[in-house]
Design a protein around this motif. Structure first.
Motif, PDB file in Angstrom:
ATOM      1  N   LEU A 157       7.037   4.582   7.722  1.00 47.72           N
ATOM      2  CA  LEU A 157       7.429   3.240   7.274  1.00 47.72           C
ATOM      3  C   LEU A 157       8.919   3.190   6.952  1.00 47.72           C
ATOM      4  O   LEU A 157       9.594   2.196   7.232  1.00 47.72           O
ATOM      5  CB  LEU A 157       6.605   2.821   6.055  1.00 47.72           C
ATOM      6  CG  LEU A 157       5.134   2.467   6.309  1.00 47.72           C
ATOM      7  CD1 LEU A 157       4.414   2.219   4.984  1.00 47.72           C
ATOM      8  CD2 LEU A 157       5.006   1.247   7.221  1.00 47.72           C
TER       9      LEU A 157
ATOM     10  N   LEU B   1       0.318   1.350  -1.861  1.00 45.76           N
ATOM     11  CA  LEU B   1      -0.509   2.116  -0.929  1.00 45.76           C
ATOM     12  C   LEU B   1      -1.303   3.151  -1.710  1.00 45.76           C
ATOM     13  O   LEU B   1      -0.729   3.972  -2.428  1.00 45.76           O
ATOM     14  CB  LEU B   1       0.378   2.808   0.108  1.00 45.76           C
ATOM     15  CG  LEU B   1       1.262   1.885   0.966  1.00 45.76           C
ATOM     16  CD1 LEU B   1       2.234   2.713   1.796  1.00 45.76           C
ATOM     17  CD2 LEU B   1       0.405   1.006   1.865  1.00 45.76           C
TER      18      LEU B   1
ATOM     19  N   LEU C 235       0.976  -2.650   8.859  1.00 46.14           N
ATOM     20  CA  LEU C 235       0.365  -1.410   8.363  1.00 46.14           C
ATOM     21  C   LEU C 235      -0.698  -0.900   9.325  1.00 46.14           C
ATOM     22  O   LEU C 235      -0.781   0.309   9.595  1.00 46.14           O
ATOM     23  CB  LEU C 235      -0.241  -1.646   6.973  1.00 46.14           C
ATOM     24  CG  LEU C 235       0.747  -1.882   5.830  1.00 46.14           C
ATOM     25  CD1 LEU C 235      -0.002  -2.230   4.539  1.00 46.14           C
ATOM     26  CD2 LEU C 235       1.631  -0.659   5.601  1.00 46.14           C
TER      27      LEU C 235
ATOM     28  N   ILE D  89       2.495   8.439   6.166  1.00 41.69           N
ATOM     29  CA  ILE D  89       2.611   6.976   6.223  1.00 41.69           C
ATOM     30  C   ILE D  89       3.951   6.515   5.666  1.00 41.69           C
ATOM     31  O   ILE D  89       4.643   5.693   6.275  1.00 41.69           O
ATOM     32  CB  ILE D  89       1.452   6.313   5.453  1.00 41.69           C
ATOM     33  CG1 ILE D  89       0.129   6.544   6.186  1.00 41.69           C
ATOM     34  CG2 ILE D  89       1.702   4.812   5.276  1.00 41.69           C
ATOM     35  CD1 ILE D  89      -1.093   6.075   5.407  1.00 41.69           C
TER      36      ILE D  89
END
Length: 498
Positions: A364, A422, A312, A360
């Motif tokens: 990912l 998250l 991350l 994000i």
């Protein structure tokens, strides 16, 4: 009716709580062998069977307004002996409350003094000890080092209790059983008591000593007296051995499944995850939760979590070098093994948070790290149509105003799907987000209650607010600011395990 079908066309609803497994199975077998029916809705029953003797216990499972006859389960055995459907006489439970007498009123007044304002005393079963028994044991004073308060946030609680560990574990079984049965208020009473016992600086020696602790009423006190006398709590042992408890416990650990759904599956006769997967009414999230169940049940070591955090950090800081990435939850409280990983992400520029989650998650997915989005929500975004409704599920802090994505994250070294949550916090909300998502559940609840009841303020993961009209946000720059403003002594994250 004297033939073998004396329950023909009769519908039975059984309150199976506290009924030993062999007795329950024997009762069901007798009903079915004599052409009776077992149903899951008491409203449609011809008769309700229970092991309980008092209305106070029975109304937890059926409506107090029901006009259905409620009988002791022993009535079925009596019918078997007589080989006919015998009258209810001697087995019928009177649901009409008895007139209050003076002694009863006094006892209730005494109990109310021991009731905390955030959940009340436990109404669990157990022998009721008298005030005389209590007063005869009053030489046991509380340890002077113990902070006796109903607010758990006012005292530090380590990860593992030094004293009363066996007692705590037994009470946790009862607390969890209450939660599984939908008795949230009752479960909360146990959580208050357990939180106090976890941090009590010596082993409890008597019922009277336990009763002096705020949050421990006469019912939980009775369990403690049983433990001090026998070394165990019979009800906890019985619950642990219960097939229903074990099954509900498994079902409730499925992502996207609450206690109500777990009970519904059990009532349908499901006994395993495999059977649940055949349910025709599964939501998208529940199906994913069942498919990921085996992976999600594998605990992550701190080394496993560090591997995910390294990914991350690398991925996020490639896009946003100044991002702050903070692991919270059980990991931050010092747990050696965790079921999931909660991560709060923020950026010094307030407006960057607007697109942070979307960016994000996309990268990912593109890099093959994120396999499933279990929940994706942007309550702060203007256009909420982008949030797929099928991904909405029940989850801790789901109702705060922070952008978040709960996902199935593939750990490279093991290829196991890990649950990673998250949470995106604008810079101004970063301190309260970290505090609110660190836990424990009871610690956070206590802060919210303390803020509301003692300071006339509202604390949430997205901010600290004054309860005025219009509501005003209080500026905080760190976790410690929140503690200072509320007047709460600073508690290190590793000591918030109540």
């Amino acid at each position: 009716m004297s033939d073998n079908n004396y329950f023909k066309n009769w519908k039975f609803y059984i309150i199976d709580a506290r009924i030993p497994k062999d007795k329950l199975e024997s009762c069901k077998k007798r009903i079915l062998s004599h052409c009776g029916q077992l149903i899951d809705n008491f409203d449609n029953a011809d008769v309700i069977l229970t092991l309980f003797k008092t209305p106070a216990r029975i109304v937890r499972y059926v409506s107090p307004e029901t006009r259905k006859p409620i009988c002791s389960i022993d009535w079925v055995e009596e019918c078997e002996t007589a080989r006919m459907r015998v009258p209810y006489d001697g087995f019928l439970i009177n649901m009409k409350p008895e007139p209050l007498n003076e002694t009863f009123v006094q006892n209730k007044a005494y109990q109310s003094k021991s009731t905390n304002s955030d959940g009340g005393d436990s109404s669990d079963s157990g022998n009721n000890f008298t005030d005389e028994e209590l007063s005869s044991d009053m030489e046991f004073d509380l340890d002077p080092c113990f902070i006796n308060t109903k607010y758990e946030c006012l005292r530090p609680t380590p990860l593992k209790p030094k004293y009363n560990q066996c007692l705590v574990e037994l009470l946790e079984v009862i607390e969890h059983a209450r939660e599984l049965n939908g008795e949230e208020r009752n479960a909360l009473s146990y959580r208050h008591a357990i939180a106090a016992l976890k941090v009590y600086p010596r082993n409890i020696e008597s019922y009277a000593e336990a009763r002096k602790i705020i949050g421990i009423g006469p019912k939980i006190g009775n369990h403690i007296k049983e433990f001090l006398t026998t070394g165990t709590i019979p009800e906890a042992e019985e619950i642990n051995a219960s097939e229903k408890y074990q099954t509900l416990d498994i079902f409730s650990r499925v992502y996207g499944v609450g206690y109500k759904t777990a009970r519904k599956w059990y009532q349908k006769g499901y006994k395993s995850i495999r059977e649940c997967m055949k349910d025709p009414y599964l939501t998208h999230v529940q199906r994913l939760g069942l498919e990921l169940f085996d992976d999600f049940q594998k605990k992550m070591s701190r080394q496993d979590i560090q591997e995910i955090l390294d990914i991350l950090n690398k991925v996020i800081k490639t896009m946003y070098p100044d991002c702050m990435i903070t692991p919270v939850g059980g990991y931050r409280r010092g747990k050696e093994f965790s079921g999931d990983l909660d991560v709060v992400v923020s950026h010094p520029q307030e407006t960057v948070a607007n697109n942070l989650l979307k960016d994000i998650v996309e990268i990912l997915i593109n890099k093959g790290h994120l396999k499933h989005k279990l929940f994706y929500g942007q309550p702060s975004a203007k256009n909420k149509k982008d949030v797929p409704s099928e991904l909405i599920s029940s989850h801790k802090n789901i109702m705060d105003n922070l952008d978040k994505c709960f996902c199935a994250f593939i750990q490279p070294s093991t290829q196991i799907c890990r649950q990673v949550d998250l949470i995106i916090a604008p810079y101004s909300q970063y301190p309260t987000a970290v505090l609110g998502w660190t836990g424990s559940k009871q610690f956070e609840r206590s802060i919210r209650n303390f803020a509301k009841k003692e300071r006339k303020m509202t604390f949430a993961s997205h901010g600290l607010f004054l309860n005025v009209v219009p509501r005003r946000r209080v500026c905080v720059t760190s976790e410690k600011d929140v503690f200072d403003i509320l007047g709460i002594p600073w508690v290190e994250p590793e000591m918030r395990n109540c």
